[in-house]
Design a protein around this motif. Structure first.
Motif, PDB file in Angstrom:
ATOM      1  N   ALA A 338      22.008  28.294  68.228  1.00  0.00           N
ATOM      2  CA  ALA A 338      23.425  28.316  68.588  1.00  0.00           C
ATOM      3  C   ALA A 338      24.227  27.371  67.695  1.00  0.00           C
ATOM      4  CB  ALA A 338      23.594  27.937  70.055  1.00  0.00           C
ATOM      5  N   ILE A 339      23.660  26.211  67.394  1.00  0.00           N
ATOM      6  CA  ILE A 339      24.336  25.286  66.469  1.00  0.00           C
ATOM      7  C   ILE A 339      24.409  25.898  65.080  1.00  0.00           C
ATOM      8  CG2 ILE A 339      24.244  23.001  65.400  1.00  0.00           C
ATOM      9  CD1 ILE A 339      22.733  22.021  67.883  1.00  0.00           C
ATOM     10  N   GLU A 340      23.306  26.484  64.636  1.00  0.00           N
ATOM     11  CA  GLU A 340      23.266  27.105  63.311  1.00  0.00           C
ATOM     12  C   GLU A 340      24.320  28.200  63.190  1.00  0.00           C
ATOM     13  OE1 GLU A 340      19.701  28.582  60.441  1.00  0.00           O
ATOM     14  OE2 GLU A 340      19.819  29.587  62.396  1.00  0.00           O
ATOM     15  N   ARG A 341      24.468  29.014  64.224  1.00  0.00           N
ATOM     16  CA  ARG A 341      25.479  30.074  64.197  1.00  0.00           C
ATOM     17  C   ARG A 341      26.871  29.487  64.040  1.00  0.00           C
ATOM     18  NH1 ARG A 341      28.488  32.372  68.783  1.00  0.00           N
ATOM     19  NH2 ARG A 341      29.358  34.408  68.215  1.00  0.00           N
ATOM     20  N   GLN A 342      27.180  28.437  64.780  1.00  0.00           N
ATOM     21  CA  GLN A 342      28.493  27.811  64.639  1.00  0.00           C
ATOM     22  C   GLN A 342      28.714  27.335  63.199  1.00  0.00           C
ATOM     23  OE1 GLN A 342      28.932  24.676  67.582  1.00  0.00           O
ATOM     24  NE2 GLN A 342      29.791  26.122  69.062  1.00  0.00           N
ATOM     25  N   LEU A 343      27.702  26.684  62.621  1.00  0.00           N
ATOM     26  CA  LEU A 343      27.842  26.181  61.254  1.00  0.00           C
ATOM     27  C   LEU A 343      27.964  27.325  60.249  1.00  0.00           C
ATOM     28  CD1 LEU A 343      25.301  23.204  61.306  1.00  0.00           C
ATOM     29  CD2 LEU A 343      27.777  23.133  61.653  1.00  0.00           C
ATOM     30  N   ASN A 359      31.233  11.479  69.122  1.00  0.00           N
ATOM     31  CA  ASN A 359      29.984  10.912  69.630  1.00  0.00           C
ATOM     32  C   ASN A 359      28.828  11.267  68.697  1.00  0.00           C
ATOM     33  OD1 ASN A 359      30.900  13.437  71.590  1.00  0.00           O
ATOM     34  ND2 ASN A 359      28.914  13.740  70.621  1.00  0.00           N
ATOM     35  N   PRO A 360      27.726  10.528  68.808  1.00  0.00           N
ATOM     36  CA  PRO A 360      26.531  10.908  68.056  1.00  0.00           C
ATOM     37  C   PRO A 360      26.112  12.331  68.420  1.00  0.00           C
ATOM     38  CG  PRO A 360      26.287   8.698  68.938  1.00  0.00           C
ATOM     39  CD  PRO A 360      27.532   9.273  69.562  1.00  0.00           C
ATOM     40  N   PRO A 361      25.803  13.157  67.420  1.00  0.00           N
ATOM     41  CA  PRO A 361      25.462  14.560  67.680  1.00  0.00           C
ATOM     42  C   PRO A 361      23.992  14.724  68.036  1.00  0.00           C
ATOM     43  CG  PRO A 361      25.379  14.157  65.345  1.00  0.00           C
ATOM     44  CD  PRO A 361      25.805  12.847  65.979  1.00  0.00           C
ATOM     45  N   ALA A 362      23.631  15.934  68.392  1.00  0.00           N
ATOM     46  CA  ALA A 362      22.217  16.276  68.519  1.00  0.00           C
ATOM     47  C   ALA A 362      21.563  16.181  67.148  1.00  0.00           C
ATOM     48  CB  ALA A 362      22.064  17.690  69.077  1.00  0.00           C
ATOM     49  N   PRO A 363      20.317  15.698  67.069  1.00  0.00           N
ATOM     50  CA  PRO A 363      19.636  15.620  65.770  1.00  0.00           C
ATOM     51  C   PRO A 363      19.597  16.960  65.043  1.00  0.00           C
ATOM     52  CG  PRO A 363      18.407  14.397  67.419  1.00  0.00           C
ATOM     53  CD  PRO A 363      19.499  15.128  68.154  1.00  0.00           C
ATOM     54  N   GLU A 364      19.514  18.059  65.789  1.00  0.00           N
ATOM     55  CA  GLU A 364      19.440  19.373  65.163  1.00  0.00           C
ATOM     56  C   GLU A 364      20.668  19.663  64.311  1.00  0.00           C
ATOM     57  OE1 GLU A 364      16.777  19.593  68.762  1.00  0.00           O
ATOM     58  OE2 GLU A 364      18.718  18.700  68.279  1.00  0.00           O
ATOM     59  N   LEU A 365      21.837  19.197  64.728  1.00  0.00           N
ATOM     60  CA  LEU A 365      23.039  19.453  63.938  1.00  0.00           C
ATOM     61  C   LEU A 365      22.919  18.800  62.568  1.00  0.00           C
ATOM     62  CD1 LEU A 365      26.664  19.782  64.804  1.00  0.00           C
ATOM     63  CD2 LEU A 365      26.117  17.976  63.182  1.00  0.00           C
ATOM     64  N   ASP A 370      22.002  19.028  56.691  1.00  0.00           N
ATOM     65  CA  ASP A 370      21.186  18.694  55.518  1.00  0.00           C
ATOM     66  C   ASP A 370      20.760  19.962  54.793  1.00  0.00           C
ATOM     67  OD1 ASP A 370      21.294  15.990  56.171  1.00  0.00           O
ATOM     68  OD2 ASP A 370      19.280  15.935  57.038  1.00  0.00           O
ATOM     69  N   GLU A 371      20.255  20.929  55.556  1.00  0.00           N
ATOM     70  CA  GLU A 371      19.686  22.142  54.977  1.00  0.00           C
ATOM     71  C   GLU A 371      20.754  23.079  54.423  1.00  0.00           C
ATOM     72  OE1 GLU A 371      17.481  23.890  58.135  1.00  0.00           O
ATOM     73  OE2 GLU A 371      16.189  22.138  58.424  1.00  0.00           O
ATOM     74  N   HIS A 415      19.847  10.944  56.726  1.00  0.00           N
ATOM     75  CA  HIS A 415      20.372  12.292  56.493  1.00  0.00           C
ATOM     76  C   HIS A 415      21.325  12.293  55.299  1.00  0.00           C
ATOM     77  CE1 HIS A 415      18.784  14.300  60.066  1.00  0.00           C
ATOM     78  NE2 HIS A 415      19.012  13.179  60.720  1.00  0.00           N
ATOM     79  N   PRO A 416      21.016  13.063  54.255  1.00  0.00           N
ATOM     80  CA  PRO A 416      21.927  13.090  53.096  1.00  0.00           C
ATOM     81  C   PRO A 416      23.284  13.676  53.421  1.00  0.00           C
ATOM     82  CG  PRO A 416      20.248  14.795  52.893  1.00  0.00           C
ATOM     83  CD  PRO A 416      19.845  13.932  54.058  1.00  0.00           C
ATOM     84  N   SER A 417      23.364  14.509  54.455  1.00  0.00           N
ATOM     85  CA  SER A 417      24.653  15.098  54.831  1.00  0.00           C
ATOM     86  C   SER A 417      25.627  14.052  55.351  1.00  0.00           C
ATOM     87  CB  SER A 417      24.447  16.189  55.890  1.00  0.00           C
ATOM     88  OG  SER A 417      23.812  15.664  57.033  1.00  0.00           O
ATOM     89  N   VAL A 418      25.098  12.980  55.939  1.00  0.00           N
ATOM     90  CA  VAL A 418      25.967  11.934  56.498  1.00  0.00           C
ATOM     91  C   VAL A 418      26.534  11.098  55.361  1.00  0.00           C
ATOM     92  CG1 VAL A 418      26.100   9.922  58.007  1.00  0.00           C
ATOM     93  CG2 VAL A 418      24.702  11.898  58.674  1.00  0.00           C
ATOM     94  N   MET A 419      27.858  11.141  55.192  1.00  0.00           N
ATOM     95  CA  MET A 419      28.492  10.398  54.107  1.00  0.00           C
ATOM     96  C   MET A 419      29.588   9.458  54.596  1.00  0.00           C
ATOM     97  SD  MET A 419      28.500  13.125  50.975  1.00  0.00           S
ATOM     98  CE  MET A 419      27.154  14.296  50.827  1.00  0.00           C
TER      99      MET A 419
END
Length: 809
Positions: A338-343, A359-365, A370-371, A415-419
């Motif tokens: 469900a998160i992947e679909r939103q992204l 707030n801090p997100p779910a690790p899956e997000l 990243d991917e 996480h490289p996505s976190v900037m």
């Protein structure tokens, strides 16, 4: 603590009876199956935490679980309309499990990715602790209290979300993120035990630095070797380092730094988000004691006060959206697909960034970002010591904020996505001298743990006199709204980099249009004044002509960001509609109007505004629908790209060719309605680029089904999202259709939710039927665990049954 000698004696004695998994030096398994749950009325525990309590009549379920989404919408629920008008309450979870005797030499931890809120945990009747924050990940050491062999263990979790309101949006209730059971040897990498940085990166080489936090829970001192290998995405070893004969005392946590150089590194980019893995091993006398894998990316970036944001030396405009954590009809219960679909939907629009508001997100997000190549602004707090709701996190601030911030940064810093780190959103201490002290404190904690990323806050009072900016502790000046001040930013904040942390607050209902479209409705009049003067049915216009008073239209916002280099980027409020905060309305509305996409995942028209500007896809989007009263004056808009003009036809007759005026991102015709067909043709230098037709729809005749993926995994968790459109006999969407669609399913899967994007609907999301809203509704199918195929059927009165087959692999 455990004796080092005893460990090997025990291990040697029981190895032959262990499974392969039991022999692993470290395991981390999902601990989500076969829990029992009860929603109770009293704060009295009634012995629920005792290991021998009889829970045989409790409900069985798998985690993650959100009990609020199962409730009834009611304006009198204490959460309020702002919290989604769904109930909170007090819930208890219990799980019984056993462990083989051969694992008694190990340490065991239970890890919670998030529990909303005020969770307390017991193991075999022993109290482990409490965490008030509903978004923070945490763990407990189970080791001293575990039973092995034929004896059973009982883990009990109390979740107290009864004090309401405690959130300004829908929070959900329960163990709504994943739970893990981790086993390690007494000498091991600690929780979130590595931190990978790349302090030197060029196209030719990268220096990879790995900080290890190693814990010795043996009774005695010991000596070990630490080895780390770096692997590329295709599994090639591209670097290594080691530390030999490291002595660590009993009960000590030791930090060890290792570095290695990687030649010709494959950089993490938005287009090619290449991931690497650091495999760290602890060995003693050649025996493997622990093994820990850390995924990371190699990239470098900076913010410039004149030229904006640069990723790997390439100027990059941050094209972001703010996202709350709920998953629409699924509530707050985490589901990776469900998160992947939103992204995916946001990336298709052209977005390249996500703000985890607030707030801090779910690790899956973060794993998915990243991917998939998405920049993340990772936010910790929506309030500090000053409250926004009667029972919010401010009540726990003094005791918990440092622990929660540290745990958030340590969890997410690889996480490289976190900037960007954001330490607050619209904090009330902006206008209080205490804001200076708290900003400095929080920023110092972040920098102690991570000096590689800038720190910001989302300020709705973004002046130099704002206490947070005044502190001098922030790296980025964050603007929430106030677009009228952006052009003066270089003078107001000389030498400071700019980020629009939150923008727009434009309002839309999918498929509804208020005309004239060039007249902007500012609803409500002011944020603190109740609003009753809008449209019947609580709708907002899907043209770019309705916004909140603190916000701005899409046109006004993007004009500024697009045309000023120093404006590093923006985060639209919001990517998706979300439960709660139904601005500008109150009840009977129960979800927001801000999204580019509705709660069900159906794009609204402004989605194509951004797709035409942000994505590389060819876009020609013409709206509105073509079912009106004869003679009514209708504004026809077109968003387009890769073209210099668009011509519009009504029933074959040209209504003229138009090009975008300066400062506008659409063209418009004012048309006297006649039933039939409107056709738009976009051209570049006279050559046709795209064509689009919209026909007047007839009576509802067909249910048209489509699915986001024809094949899903038979893993008990994967989802298929099936769209149901009501069309006429020729396949044209009926724009005002509200037929009740009844879904049924044959096969090893379950209908877990339905929705239609209507912000005012009070129907249960768990129902297997749903009225179409402006011609569309959605069914969400969860896979079972048996491969094969399932058939979803849809029925409504007066139309033939529709069906669609989904494969489970």
């Amino acid at each position: 603590m455990r004796s080092f000698v005893l460990f090997f004696m025990v291990a040697g004695l029981f190895l032959s009876a262990c499974t392969h998994e039991d022999k692993e030096v470290r395991t981390r398994n999902k601990f989500t199956g076969d829990w029992k749950f009860a929603l109770v009325d009293s704060l009295d525990s009634n012995g629920y935490h005792h290991a021998d309590f009889d829970d045989s009549n409790w409900r069985r379920l798998d985690l993650p679980h959100d009990w609020s989404i199962e409730g009834t919408f009611n304006e009198n629920n204490p959460s309020g309309v702002g919290g989604g008008a769904l109930p909170g309450g007090l819930g208890w979870y219990r799980k019984t499990f056993s462990l083989p005797e051969c694992q008694s030499n190990k340490m065991f931890f239970i890890e919670f990715d998030g529990v909303y809120m005020n969770s307390e945990v017991w193991i075999n009747g022993h109290y482990l602790g409490k965490r008030p924050n509903g978004y923070i990940s945490f763990r407990y050491d189970l080791t001293p209290y575990l039973l092995f062999g034929e004896k059973e263990n009982v883990i009990v979790v109390k979740v107290d979300n009864s004090a309401q309101p405690n959130s300004r949006w829908y929070s959900g209730s329960g163990i709504y993120r994943n739970v893990w059971l981790t086993s390690v040897n007494p000498l091991h990498l600690d929780q979130w035990g590595t931190f990978v940085t790349t302090p030197e990166v060029t196209q030719d080489a990268a220096l990879v630095h790995i900080e290890h936090s190693i814990r010795n829970d043996f009774d005695g001192d010991t000596t070990f070797q630490l080895l780390v290998d770096i692997f590329s995405a295709d599994g090639q070893k591209i670097g290594s380092a080691r530390a030999a004969d490291v002595r660590i005392a009993a009960g000590e946590t030791k930090v060890i730094d290792l570095s290695t150089e990687v030649s010709q590194p494959e950089l993490w980019t938005l287009e090619n988000p290449a991931m690497h893995t650091a495999v760290s091993r602890i060995e003693t006398d050649g025996t493997l004691i622990d093994k820990y894998e850390t995924d990371f990316g190699i990239r470098f970036f900076h913010f410039d006060h004149e030229k904006g944001f640069f990723l790997n030396d390439q100027p990059t405009k941050i094209l972001g959206v703010c996202m709350h954590h709920d998953l629409g009809a699924l509530g707050a219960a985490v589901n990776r697909r469900a998160i992947e679909r939103q992204l995916e939907i946001m990336k298709e629009m052209g977005a390249n960034a996500i703000r985890t508001s607030h707030n801090p997100p779910a690790p899956e997000l973060l794993e998915l970002c990243d991917e998939m190549g998405l920049i993340v602004m990772n936010e910790t707090f929506d309030m500090w010591a000053k409250a926004k709701s009667d029972y919010d996190y401010s009540l726990y601030w003094d005791e918990w904020h440092e622990r929660d911030l540290r745990d958030h940064i340590r969890r997410d810093r690889n996480h490289p996505s976190v900037m960007i780190w954001s330490i607050g959103n619209e904090i009330l201490e902006q206008w209080d001298s205490t804001g200076i002290r708290i900003t400095k404190e929080l920023a110092s904690i972040v920098r102690e743990l991570d000096k590689t990323r800038p720190i910001t806050t989302g300020n709705n009072g973004p002046s130099p006199g704002n206490s947070l900016n005044k502190s001098g502790a922030l790296d980025l000046v964050g603007f929430n709204y106030h677009h009228e001040d952006w052009l003066d930013f270089p003078n107001t904040f000389p030498g400071e980099p700019f980020i629009a942390t939150e923008t727009n607050s434009s309002l839309h209902s999918r498929g509804h249009y208020d005309m004239p479209s060039d007249s902007v409705r500012i609803w409500p009049k002011r944020w603190d004044i109740p609003f009753y003067d809008g449209n019947p049915g609580n709708s907002c216009s899907a043209y770019d002509n309705c916004r909140a008073p603190w916000g701005s239209t899409h046109t006004d916002t993007w004009n500024l960001i697009k045309n000023n280099d120093y404006m590093s980027g923006m985060f639209i409020w919001t990517g998706f509609d979300y439960l709660g905060e139904p601005t500008p309305y109150q009840w009977p509305s129960r979800s927001s109007y801000f999204g580019m996409v509705d709660l069900a995942g159906f794009p609204k028209d402004p989605y194509f505004f951004y797709k035409s500007e942000w994505s590389e896809d060819t876009v020609l989007h013409v709206f509105p629908h073509w079912n009106w009263e004869e003679g009514q004056t209708i504004d026809v808009w077109a968003y387009y790209n890769y073209s210099d003009e668009v011509e519009l036809f009504l029933n074959g007759e040209s209504l003229g060719t138009k090009s975008k005026p300066e400062g506008r991102f659409n063209v418009m015709w004012r048309v006297d309605y006649q039933p039939g067909t409107i056709r738009a043709v976009s051209r570049l230098e006279g050559q046709v680029v795209a064509e689009k037709e919209i026909h007047t729809a007839g009576e509802p005749a067909i249910i048209s089904l489509s699915v986001d993926r024809q094949s899903i995994d038979a893993d008990g968790n994967d989802l298929a999202f099936v769209s149901a459109l009501v069309t006429d006999k020729d396949g044209n969407l009926v724009p005002d259709a509200d037929n009740l669609i009844k879904f049924s399913l044959d096969g090893e899967a379950t209908i877990v939710a339905t929705d239609n994007g209507d912000q005012t609907s009070h129907a249960s999301f768990q129902a297997t039927q749903r009225k179409a809203f402006n011609g569309k509704c959605l069914a969400v199918i969860k896979a079972g665990r048996k491969p094969g195929s399932v058939m979803l059927k849809a029925n409504t009165s007066g139309m033939p049954e529709a069906g669609i087959r989904i494969e489970l692999k």
